[in-house]
Design a protein around this motif. Structure first.
Motif, PDB file in Angstrom:
ATOM      1  N   MET A 121      33.891  46.968  37.249  1.00  0.00           N
ATOM      2  CA  MET A 121      34.451  45.674  37.634  1.00  0.00           C
ATOM      3  C   MET A 121      34.691  44.796  36.412  1.00  0.00           C
ATOM      4  N   PHE A 122      35.857  44.150  36.396  1.00  0.00           N
ATOM      5  CA  PHE A 122      36.242  43.272  35.305  1.00  0.00           C
ATOM      6  C   PHE A 122      36.881  42.009  35.873  1.00  0.00           C
ATOM      7  N   VAL A 123      36.739  40.908  35.149  1.00  0.00           N
ATOM      8  CA  VAL A 123      37.451  39.691  35.530  1.00  0.00           C
ATOM      9  C   VAL A 123      38.940  39.930  35.311  1.00  0.00           C
ATOM     10  N   ASN A 124      39.743  39.693  36.329  1.00  0.00           N
ATOM     11  CA  ASN A 124      41.189  39.869  36.201  1.00  0.00           C
ATOM     12  C   ASN A 124      41.903  38.798  37.019  1.00  0.00           C
ATOM     13  N   PRO A 125      43.152  38.479  36.696  1.00  0.00           N
ATOM     14  CA  PRO A 125      43.850  37.363  37.354  1.00  0.00           C
ATOM     15  C   PRO A 125      43.941  37.487  38.871  1.00  0.00           C
ATOM     16  N   TYR A 126      44.214  38.688  39.368  1.00  0.00           N
ATOM     17  CA  TYR A 126      44.412  38.842  40.808  1.00  0.00           C
ATOM     18  C   TYR A 126      43.109  38.682  41.586  1.00  0.00           C
ATOM     19  N   SER A 127      42.028  39.259  41.081  1.00  0.00           N
ATOM     20  CA  SER A 127      40.741  39.102  41.767  1.00  0.00           C
ATOM     21  C   SER A 127      40.274  37.654  41.711  1.00  0.00           C
ATOM     22  N   TRP A 128      40.450  37.012  40.558  1.00  0.00           N
ATOM     23  CA  TRP A 128      40.031  35.618  40.402  1.00  0.00           C
ATOM     24  C   TRP A 128      40.817  34.729  41.360  1.00  0.00           C
ATOM     25  N   TYR A 129      42.134  34.951  41.413  1.00  0.00           N
ATOM     26  CA  TYR A 129      42.971  34.168  42.329  1.00  0.00           C
ATOM     27  C   TYR A 129      42.559  34.394  43.785  1.00  0.00           C
ATOM     28  N   ASP A 130      42.330  35.641  44.146  1.00  0.00           N
ATOM     29  CA  ASP A 130      41.940  35.966  45.518  1.00  0.00           C
ATOM     30  C   ASP A 130      40.664  35.226  45.909  1.00  0.00           C
ATOM     31  N   GLN A 131      39.720  35.130  44.979  1.00  0.00           N
ATOM     32  CA  GLN A 131      38.465  34.428  45.246  1.00  0.00           C
ATOM     33  C   GLN A 131      38.669  32.914  45.321  1.00  0.00           C
TER      34      GLN A 131
END
Length: 267
Positions: A206-216
Motif C-alpha cells: 500500500m502506498f499513498v496515491n492521488p486516487y486513494s487519497w481522493y476516494d477517502q
C-alpha cells in the motif's frame, strides 16, 4: 478622543484570528482574518484508473496538490511534480527503473492542466504558519536537488503532500491504496491478487496515491468543488484551455474564495 484611546488600548494585541481594530466615531470595528487550506486532485479517469482501492498507473498517474490562503491571498503553494527525466544507472535499468520511474528533477510549482476537484478547510493562523514552514523546508530540498520526484520510491505528489501536512499536524485521510504499475517499473511496486473477490495475503503493497487519497476525502467530506481554471478545451471534458499555475502572493480565484468549507480543521 479619550474614549477612542481607551478602546485602542483594549484591543492593542493581535489575537489568533483578529487584526488590530479600526476606530471610527468612537466605535470599534474588529476585522476578522480568514485562513483556509485547499487540497486539490486531478483524478479524472476514476472509471478506468481506480478499482478495488487500486490505482492503475497504466491509465493515469493523477495529481494531488494543496495551497493555503489568508484573506483571499495565496500564502503557500505545494504542487510537487517532475521537472525533467531521470538518468538511471545500468543497475537501475536492469531493475526496470527507467527515465520516468527513476529519480527525476522536481518542482513544487507543477502546473495543473486538468479539471480539479477541490476540498476547502478552515484553519487557524497557527496552522497556516506551520504548513508554510514545512512546505518551505521541503521546497529548499527540491531546489537544492536533495529531493527528487521518484516514482519507484513513491516520492510523488500525493505522498509528499501528505507528509508535509502530517508534519504540520494537519489531519487528513491516510491516502493509502494499492498500485498497478507500468511494465518495467521496479518490481516492489505491485498490485494485489484476488481470489473470489478476496485479497490474497502477502500480495500487494500500500502506498499513498492521488486516487486513494481522493476516494477517502470524498467518503469523509462529501462531494468536491469542481474547478475549471479558465475553462476547458473545445471538445475536451477534462483538459484546461489554460494551465493553472498557483503562485504565492497572488490573489486566489474569487470562485474559490466564495466556496463554503467542507470542514473546520482549526485548532
Amino acid at each position: 478622543m479619550i474614549m477612542g484611546l481607551k478602546l485602542m488600548s483594549k484591543y492593542s494585541k493581535t489575537t489568533l484570528n483578529r487584526t488590530l481594530p479600526m476606530v471610527s466615531n468612537n466605535r470599534v470595528q474588529v476585522i476578522s482574518n480568514q485562513y483556509y487550506l485547499v487540497v486539490g486532485f486531478e483524478v479524472n479517469h476514476i472509471a478506468t484508473a481506480f478499482r478495488n482501492n487500486t490505482q492503475n498507473l497504466n491509465v493515469d498517474y493523477g495529481h494531488a496538490f494543496f495551497f493555503t490562503v489568508k484573506n483571499g491571498k495565496i500564502i503557500t503553494v505545494y504542487s510537487f511534480g517532475p521537472k525533467g527525466v531521470a538518468t538511471p544507472t545500468k543497475r537501475e535499468l536492469a531493475a526496470g527503473i527507467d527515465e520516468f520511474s527513476g529519480r527525476r528533477p522536481a518542482t513544487t510549482s507543477y502546473p495543473i492542466t486538468e479539471l480539479s476537484r477541490l476540498y476547502k478547510f478552515r484553519i487557524s493562523k497557527k496552522q497556516l504558519i506551520a504548513i508554510k514552514k514545512q512546505a518551505d523546508q521541503f521546497k529548499k530540498k527540491v531546489i537544492s536537488g536533495d529531493e527528487k520526484y521518484t516514482a519507484y520510491m513513491n516520492d510523488t505528489c500525493a505522498e509528499a503532500a501528505k507528509d508535509v501536512l502530517d508534519d504540520a499536524n494537519i489531519d487528513t485521510p491516510s491516502g493509502k491504496g494499492y498500485i498497478t504499475t507500468p511494465i518495467g517499473t521496479a518490481n516492489f511496486l505491485f498490485e494485489p491478487s484476488y481470489i473470489n473477490g478476496q485479497k490474497v495475503p502477502l500480495t500487494g503493497a500500500m502506498f499513498v496515491n492521488p486516487y486513494s487519497w481522493y476516494d477517502q476525502f470524498k467518503k469523509k467530506y462529501g462531494q468536491p468543488f469542481l474547478y475549471k481554471h479558465k475553462g476547458l478545451k473545445i471538445g475536451q471534458n477534462i483538459y484546461l484551455s489554460s494551465e493553472w499555475i498557483l503562485i504565492e502572493g497572488t490573489t486566489a480565484s474569487n470562485v474559490i474564495n466564495k466556496y463554503s468549507y467542507h470542514s473546520n480543521l482549526s485548532k
